[in-house]
Design a protein around this motif. Structure first.
Motif, short mmCIF file in Angstrom:
data_model
loop_
_atom_site.label_atom_id
_atom_site.label_comp_id
_atom_site.label_asym_id
_atom_site.label_seq_id
_atom_site.Cartn_x
_atom_site.Cartn_y
_atom_site.Cartn_z
N UNK A 1 0.81 -1.22 0.00
CA UNK A 1 0.00 0.00 0.00
C UNK A 1 0.85 1.27 0.00
N UNK A 2 2.17 1.13 0.20
CA UNK A 2 3.05 2.29 0.11
C UNK A 2 3.00 3.22 1.29
N UNK A 3 2.60 2.74 2.46
CA UNK A 3 2.41 3.60 3.62
C UNK A 3 3.63 3.64 4.53
N UNK B 1 9.63 5.16 -1.09
CA UNK B 1 10.88 4.85 -0.39
C UNK B 1 11.55 3.60 -0.93
N UNK B 2 10.79 2.78 -1.66
CA UNK B 2 11.33 1.53 -2.19
C UNK B 2 11.70 1.62 -3.66
N UNK B 3 11.45 2.76 -4.29
CA UNK B 3 11.61 2.86 -5.75
C UNK B 3 13.05 2.68 -6.20
N UNK B 4 14.00 3.27 -5.49
CA UNK B 4 15.41 3.14 -5.92
C UNK B 4 15.86 1.70 -5.76
N UNK B 5 15.45 1.04 -4.70
CA UNK B 5 15.77 -0.38 -4.52
C UNK B 5 15.24 -1.20 -5.69
N UNK B 6 13.99 -0.95 -6.07
CA UNK B 6 13.39 -1.70 -7.18
C UNK B 6 14.10 -1.39 -8.49
N UNK B 7 14.51 -0.14 -8.68
CA UNK B 7 15.26 0.22 -9.90
C UNK B 7 16.61 -0.50 -9.91
N UNK B 8 17.24 -0.56 -8.76
CA UNK B 8 18.52 -1.27 -8.66
C UNK B 8 18.35 -2.75 -9.02
N UNK B 9 17.28 -3.37 -8.50
CA UNK B 9 17.03 -4.78 -8.82
C UNK B 9 16.77 -4.95 -10.32
N UNK C 1 15.63 -3.17 4.02
CA UNK C 1 16.60 -3.07 2.91
C UNK C 1 16.03 -2.38 1.68
N UNK C 2 14.70 -2.38 1.55
CA UNK C 2 14.08 -1.73 0.38
C UNK C 2 14.16 -0.21 0.46
N UNK C 3 14.40 0.33 1.66
CA UNK C 3 14.41 1.78 1.84
C UNK C 3 15.84 2.32 1.73
N UNK C 4 16.29 2.58 0.53
CA UNK C 4 17.63 3.12 0.30
C UNK C 4 17.61 4.63 0.50
N UNK C 5 18.54 5.15 1.28
CA UNK C 5 18.65 6.59 1.50
C UNK C 5 19.92 7.10 0.83
#
Length: 799
Positions: free
Chosen positions: A195-197, A685-693, A466-470
């Motif tokens: 849900x992206x919350x 917050x998870x978008x960069x992780x998903x792009x990396x994958x 781990x999905x929340x890359x800063x």
């Protein structure tokens, strides 16, 4: 216990219930939306000869709520087609169908007895293992489920969505005393990932976390206003961005929320707390009661603390309420040394510190409000939430504060501010004084290994999934590979680098284009692939318009030509790069920002991505390859010579010519600006992780860059079709002469110029057409007027 949630039932189809159902649909969860069966026919139903037993009548409330979803603003759905994922029904006929779902959410009227009665009905149809939650904003979860069975209570908890459910990131999770901890963890994971919350764990106390502190803050502000005689607009000038809070500040926020809703929330705390001092704060002021009695409830009734009306000159004006006379008056201009100091400071913490230290009456107002809120948050730590971090997150994402109360306390100086509070006779919670006496100068601390926060007398590490890359934390850990004034290349680990923009407003200039080129060199030498992403407010709002306007006004056409050639050639190199490139845009991604994404092998966008080639708004057309890329997609949509390509070119012409901007990542796919194979991630917050994958998947699959191919154009015949539509719009008065000129340039480029229909041309040919058209428009006085207007007014000029 670990079964996925694929279907849900929402009981209650009001604004909140239908909004929650819409967001579940956004996230791929099929939803049954139930409400009461009507007891009376509408005039329309009677005219059609329907009876109360007809399904269309019995499901009217839920069906009507679903039908309204595509018409609402802001849009509750990522894509209007997602409404088909919601099935209407009624409680009397369809409650048994909750046995088919994985999650039941109760969203009915905020009355304890009504909720208890509904839960008794739900339990009779309940299938063991199904999660049941309530969306209450303040009623006790334990009281609500008190009469249900033990197994049911183990699967019951509070899931407090904030309104509107799609846009508000906070979700408070409230376990009951009997809720199975595994259910809590399962729902926390679901709400964050699917849900992206941002999930805050709240305790079962009145109004939970955000509303408890937020309501308290609004009430002490009202009290301070009454005691010291401040006007509505003065309070809002102080309690908005100057204090690190939204522009809606205090009274615009109350008008948006609805005064009746606010009074209900305040009364709920008043009725359920035992401390007389706290109870006194939550005693609703007489002025609020009077406004509610008069029906002055805020925006939903047209008037509250503010009233918008037409002035004598026909223009809209906004009046503010004089609480002494209860009359609406013209707003006075608010200015002071402290507000000026806050404006000059950089960052929310620095702004607030400057405000409270400036020493005028507005400084004292801000301090008197702030200190009470900080002390209240500290006093309630442990009672409403386990940690200061949960409280900070609740206020940032529930009330849109830039900093939570404890983060803000650090920013203004913890020890110094506590000393001032005690000197003024305030009671500071013992744990705060003990914390300072133990030698701690702040509630948060940065260390090489991460960020820590105060918890039960010790610093506890703030862990992130781990999905929340800063990117900020990676830079603090010296993971920057290369950098200049406009962008940085950051090592994400696992052989993937990230190109981050950080120019003012992330506007694209020569510095960013040069860093893209340097980044390709670095990735070629030492990485598997590249992510293009940042964590600014917006991904990129376009090219450096100020620089472009200055060059155009000075007649520096060679300079502009050089800038566009650099942009085009850089995007071409990006597209042909021998290693995978994935772009991850978020929020406003406009003009040149889109053109940076289009050459990527894949786009992994946040759901809240507003994507558009909007150059016509400043009198131009896309010049960095945007026209070429959409023409190329049109050609590929009609691969056979006998296939009519014109509809695809028409679509591109309309999308660019009308400066269409997607309402979501999903809508960007629908507009053709993103491809069906591109991805949308709900949690930003998870978008960069998903792009990396995505980069790693492409690399592991044996990545081969796309080879250049010719594209087929519609030529002069196709251009004539596009111009016919443009002339019709000009004749109908929908566009101006200058709009028509821009449309002519755009039609020339998208059609491949004056080449015969069906001609195969190179990408460079299309880029040359694009650049020539862009340059010629830069020389138009009306285009320069549009550029100037956008820079000074922040909106498009129609000249």
């Amino acid at each position: 216990m670990n079964r996925p949630i694929r279907k849900a039932a929402v009981i209650g189809s009001g604004v909140m219930g239908s909004g929650i159902a819409a967001h579940l649909a956004n996230c791929g969860i099929d939803c049954l939306l139930l409400d009461l069966a009507p007891t009376q026919l509408t005039a329309d139903e009677a005219a059609k000869g329907l009876t109360l037993e007809h399904p269309a009548v019995r499901n009217r409330l839920a069906a009507g709520a679903i039908a309204r979803l595509p018409k609402l603003k802001p849009a509750p759905l990522y894509d209007d087609d997602f409404a088909a994922r919601i099935t209407p029904g009624n409680i009397e006929d369809h409650l048994a169908r909750i046995a088919e779902v994985d999650w039941v959410i109760e969203v009915i009227v905020e009355q304890l007895q009504a909720k208890q009665e509904l839960l008794a009905q739900v339990e009779r149809c309940w299938k063991p293992g199904t999660v049941v939650s309530t969306n209450t904003s303040g009623i006790s979860v334990n009281e609500m489920s008190r009469h249900t069975g033990e197994a049911f209570r183990a699967h019951f908890l509070g899931t407090h969505f904030f309104n509107p459910a799609r846009y508000m990131k906070l979700l408070e999770l409230i376990p009951g005393s009997d809720t199975d901890p595994a259910i809590v963890e399962r729902m926390k994971s679901l709400c964050e990932k699917q849900l992206g919350k941002t999930v805050v764990m709240a305790k079962d106390t009145p109004n939970f976390v955000a509303n408890r502190i937020g309501t308290y803050g609004l009430l002490v502000t009202l009290q301070e206003m009454t005691d010291e005689g401040f006007a509505v607009e003065e309070i809002d000038a102080v309690t908005g961005p100057a204090m690190g809070r939204p522009k809606s500040a205090t009274f615009r926020t109350l008008d948006l929320v609805g005064l009746d809703t606010f009074v209900h929330v305040a009364n709920n705390v008043h009725a359920h707390v035992s401390d007389p001092e706290e109870q006194a704060v939550f005693d609703v002021p007489e002025v609020l009661k009077a406004m509610v009695e008069r029906g002055w409830l805020g925006e939903k009734t047209g008037r509250g603390f503010y009233l918008k009306q037409k002035g004598a000159d026909g223009r809209s004006e906004i009046l503010s309420l004089n609480l002494k006379t209860m009359q609406y008056e013209a707003q006075r201009k608010v200015a002071s040394v402290s507000l000026d100091a806050a404006k000059r400071a950089k960052g929310a913490g620095a702004r607030c510190k400057a405000l409270i230290e400036a020493g005028d009456r507005y400084s004292l107002l801000a301090w008197n409000i702030l200190k009470k809120v900080l002390l209240y948050a500290a006093e309630k730590t442990g009672e409403i939430a386990d940690s200061i971090h949960d409280i900070d997150e609740a206020m940032k994402w529930g009330f849109n504060w830039d900093l939570g109360p404890f983060e803000l306390w650090d920013a203004i100086g913890l020890a110094k501010s506590v000393e001032r509070m005690e000197a003024e006779g305030e009671r500071v919670p013992a744990w705060v004084k003990d914390w300072i006496e133990s030698g701690n100068g702040s509630f948060y601390q940065k260390r090489e290994s991460g960020r820590f926060y105060a918890h039960h007398g010790l610093f506890r590490e703030l862990t992130q999934p781990p999905e929340a890359i800063s990117l900020r934390e990676l830079k603090e850990r010296n993971k920057v590979v290369r950098s200049n004034s406009g962008a940085s290349l950051i090592d994400l680990g696992d052989g993937v680098a990230c190109l981050e923009f950080h120019s003012p407003n992330n506007a694209i200039g020569a510095d960013i284009l040069q860093m893209i080129r340097h980044s390709l060199d670095e990735v070629r030498r030492g990485f598997e692939g590249l992510v293009i992403a940042n964590q600014g407010k917006n991904f990129c709002v376009g090219a450096n318009l100020m620089l472009l306007l200055m060059e155009a006004q000075d007649g520096e056409w060679d300079e502009i030509d050089g800038i566009i050639r650099l942009f085009q050639s850089t995007m071409y190199r990006l597209k042909r790069f021998e290693k995978p490139v994935v772009a991850s845009p978020h929020r406003m991604t406009l003009g040149g920002g889109v053109e940076v994404c289009l050459p990527a092998d894949q786009i992994v966008a946040s759901a809240e991505t507003y994507f558009g080639l909007v150059e016509v708004g400043v009198g131009l057309i896309p010049g960095g390859g945007g026209c070429k890329e959409l023409a190329l997609r049109a050609s590929r949509s009609a691969p056979l010579p006998e296939t009519d390509m014109q509809p695809y070119v028409n679509r591109a012409f309309e999308t660019i010519g009308m400066a269409k901007v997607s309402t979501s990542g999903h809508d960007a796919i629908k507009l053709g600006l993103m491809r069906p194979g591109d991805r949308v991630v709900t949690n930003p917050d998870h978008a960069i992780h998903e792009a990396k994958q995505a980069v790693l998947r492409l690399a592991q699959a044996g990545y081969e860059p796309e080879r250049e191919s010719k594209l087929r154009v519609t030529g002069a015949d196709g251009k004539a079709v596009l111009l016919t539509g443009a002339y019709a719009m000009r004749h109908g008065g929908y566009i101006s002469d200058h709009d028509l000129k821009i449309a002519g340039k755009l039609a020339h480029v998208l059609s491949g110029g004056d080449a015969p229909a069906g001609t195969l041309v190179s990408e460079q040919y299309m880029l040359d057409l694009e650049r020539e058209a862009f340059l010629s428009l830069c020389g138009e006085p009306k285009t320069q007027q549009r550029m100037q207007h956008m820079l000074t007014k922040g909106k498009a000029l129609r000249n």
